[in-house]
Design an enzyme around this catalytic site. Structure first.
Site, mmCIF file in Angstrom:
data_model
loop_
_atom_site.group_PDB
_atom_site.id
_atom_site.type_symbol
_atom_site.label_atom_id
_atom_site.label_comp_id
_atom_site.label_asym_id
_atom_site.label_seq_id
_atom_site.Cartn_x
_atom_site.Cartn_y
_atom_site.Cartn_z
ATOM 1 N N GLU A 64 0.802 -1.227 0.000
ATOM 2 C CA GLU A 64 0.000 0.000 0.000
ATOM 3 C C GLU A 64 0.836 1.279 0.000
ATOM 4 O OE1 GLU A 64 -4.130 -1.216 2.066
ATOM 5 O OE2 GLU A 64 -2.505 -0.962 3.489
HETATM 6 C C1 ACM Z 1 -2.397 -5.346 3.875
HETATM 7 O O1 ACM Z 1 -3.503 -5.770 4.255
HETATM 8 N N1 ACM Z 1 -2.229 -4.050 3.638
HETATM 9 C C2 ACM Z 1 -1.274 -6.234 3.658
#
Ligand code: ACM
Length: 677
Positions: A319
């Site tokens: 992310e």
């Molecule tokens: C995640 O759930 N950002 C690995």
């Protein structure tokens, strides 16, 4: 031809007897093979346990725990409370032997064979860890009649399907002290899980003491962090249970806590940072073009890595939206100069630098599936988390990684913080119908349950992890064809309360929350509601990540409720069956539940209201009213058109969320109404 028929009969008989056996034994995970004999090993005070094998520390510990749990459950005053070497007691009634101590590496042998006869139990394993897995099976077999506790005569031969069966606990969003971790490690061992993935850093906190960069724990943890001695204590505790510990330091994104301590390592020149209090994806990101970042990470990892003996080291990598990279001219220039056309390429550059650092420390890099970019070395392990599960049948990042030559583990489908039914997780088959070569299959190491902790505190975390994780443990241990959901649910009911034996607080803490909610008044009306309400799912409880801060109250009605609300499951089954059969038995089940709900509002009204309870009033009232109406219908009593109109409007009201819970029986109330037309 006769032979063929005989073979088919034998296969059918075996399938039949295996499924019959599942009715009898509350084992989870279900073993690879189990056969019954006519014996019965009765638990009495003369029971003794011997161990044969070098370095028996793990097995000794497991036997002590086994004997305490055995006598606590059976009430038998066993004379000898500890294991002895076989040489000191050749006649021991439970004899355990193993050949070698497991190294706690990925391909340790965890198989075991268990044989229960009238006067003797034999447990044979290749490694000590195999032996302790077998002891958990033995304890799960304990049963009783009205005069004695006994182990039924069976022979079991067992081994795991996947070598990596993990639980990730995020201790950044909410810190979880070591007693929480220890009791969860005990519970993991009780269902044969073998990897604890410790998500130690994120935007909301850096949770481990660093002696060379002390600002990390001093400025970026609110004082809530593990000392290095505590880390060692947990790693040792896990090792005794045959559980590997993998730390995660999430970089280059999810880095607000690191940058709170060392803002000069960030990608936004001159910025200062504060520990994040909300949930979500945030912009603060390490600067991959700054050599000081690599010096920092090399020093930090060199300090921290020796605390974790495992070969694997998780660097997160998820992310990163790269917003601060896009806004930084110097970073843009670096990309051009190094022929890195996208932020993914830049992150790969960063990951490769990290891989080299970790290689020097004898560690293998693990990262979330964003790290699977074209230039990423095949030595990395890809942790699959994105994409819909339906996609997995066609591939998904797990299969893609295996086909590309990476070792890989699955978490997609095992996100228990989404608050979805255990059935959905149980039905997540990692490999599906995909055809894989032997090499590709061998690269699929297993999977991990993920317990992200935005909405859990030490009071509630056990109830979010358990019992669903036990069913996922079965998915990862047991043969692929063990898929009978109803049977799993039946066994899980028993495994659920047995988790209390190892200290899991998921059941008892519910009443703690309800007493707090009611100011210690009678909580029975709240209990009734909690058996048909579930917390809002798939992150809708914390819309946009801003309804709750890390220090908001997590002692609300939603925190007392859980997934797979028990009366909701009962009602669904009864309504579904009644709709098909109109049988009296199902009608009786339905009536008994409707009667409870119809009377419940009267009890609810007796509680002196407070601002935490008042939002439940509409829910409580309407549930009682619709139940009264349906009772009349099912008993063929007269109802008017007006009653029906009121019922429909009350049902609509009940479709709304109340105090972050949903009434999960609304559809079945409507279905019942239809079935009674
Ligand atoms: C995640 O759930 N950002 C690995």
């Amino acid at each position: 031809m006769n032979r063929l028929i005989a073979i088919l009969c034998l296969i059918a008989l075996n399938c039949f007897s295996q499924s019959n056996l599942k009715e009898t034994y509350n084992l989870m995970p279900w073993p690879k093979s189990i056969e019954e004999n006519n014996h019965r090993f009765v638990i009495d005070e003369n029971l003794t346990v011997s161990i044969e094998g070098d370095s028996p520390k793990r097995v000794q510990h497991a036997v002590t725990s086994f004997l305490r749990r055995l006598s606590n459950r059976s009430g038998v005053f066993i004379n000898e409370g500890f294991a002895m070497p076989l040489s000191e007691n050749q006649q021991a009634s439970i004899q355990i032997s193993f050949k070698e101590s497991a190294k706690l590496i990925v391909d340790d042998d965890e198989s075991y064979k268990l044989d229960i006869q009238s006067n003797k139990v034999t447990l044979v394993a290749h490694t000590d860890v195999g032996a302790i897995r077998g002891l958990e099976t033995l304890l799960q077999l304990l049963t009783n009649n009205d005069s004695e506790y006994y182990l039924p005569g069976v022979s079991i031969s067992d081994a795991p399907r996947f070598v990596w069966r993990g639980l990730m606990i995020d201790v950044s969003r909410h810190f979880h002290p070591i007693d929480v971790i220890k009791r969860n490690l005990d519970a993991m061992a009780s269902v044969k899980m073998n990897v604890f993935h410790w998500h130690l850093t994120d935007d909301q906190g850096f949770r481990i003491e660093s002696k060379i960069y002390p600002k990390l724990h001093e400025l970026a943890s609110d004082g809530l962090y593990y000392t290095q001695d505590q880390i060692k204590e947990i790693v040792e505790y896990a090792s005794i249970l045959g559980i590997r510990v993998i730390p995660e330091f999430d970089v280059p994104g999810h880095a607000t806590a690191i940058l709170t301590a060392y803002p000069e390592l960030g990608s936004k020149p001159g910025a200062t940072y504060k520990i994040e209090r909300y949930a979500g994806v945030f912009d603060p990101t390490l600067d991959p073009t700054n050599e000081d970042v690599y010096v920092f990470l090399e020093n930090l990892f060199t300090e921290i890595a020796p605390l974790f003996p495992d070969f694997y080291f998780h660097i997160g990598g998820d992310e990163n939206e790269g917003k601060h990279w896009d806004a930084n001219e110097q970073i843009q220039k670096f990309k051009k100069d190094h022929n890195l056309s996208t932020n993914h390429d830049l992150q790969t550059y960063f990951n490769i630098r990290l891989e080299k650092i970790l290689n020097k420390l004898d560690k293998k890099l693990v990262g979330w599936d964003e790290i699977m970019t074209p230039n990423m070395p095949k030595t990395a392990i890809i942790h699959s988390w994105r994409g819909e599960h339906e996609g997995l049948a066609k591939g998904g990042t797990l299969i893609e990684a295996a086909k590309k030559g990476y070792n890989t583990i699955l978490s997609n489908g095992f996100y228990i913080d989404r608050m979805e039914s255990v059935v959905k997780h149980y039905q997540t088959e990692p490999i599906g119908d995909v055809q894989l070569t032997e090499d590709e299959r061998s690269r699929i190491l297993g999977g991990e349950v993920t317990m992200w902790s935005e909405l859990v505190t030490p009071l509630t975390i056990d109830s979010r992890i358990w019992p669903r994780t036990a069913a996922i443990a079965e998915r990862l241990w047991s043969p692929k064809n063990i898929t009978d959901t109803d049977n799993m649910l039946k066994r899980l009911e028993v495994i659920n309360y047995r988790l209390e034996d190892v200290g899991i607080t998921h059941i008892r803490n519910k009443d703690v929350i309800l007493r707090n909610l009611s100011n210690n008044q009678d909580i029975s009306a709240l209990e009734v509601l909690s058996h048909v309400c579930e917390p809002l799912k798939i992150y809708s409880r914390n819309e946009g990540g801003t309804e709750y801060k890390t220090y908001s109250p997590f002692t609300l009605f939603a925190d007392a409720c859980n997934v797979d609300a028990k009366d909701a499951l009962k009602f669904k089954k009864a309504v579904t069956n009644y709709s098909k059969t109109h049988s009296e038995a199902h009608k009786t089940d339905i009536i008994s539940l409707l009667e409870i709900w119809s009377k419940n509002h009267e009890a609810f009204q007796k509680i002196d209201k407070n601002p935490k309870i008042t939002p439940l009033e509409t829910l409580s009232y309407n549930l009682s009213e619709v139940s009264k109406f349906l009772l009349k219908r099912i008993k063929n009593e007269r109802t008017s058109k007006k009653d029906m109109k009121t019922f429909k409007s009350q049902i609509e009201t009940l479709k709304q969320p109340f105090a972050d819970v949903e009434l999960v029986i609304v559809n079945d109330l409507e279905n019942l109404f239809e079935a009674l037309k």
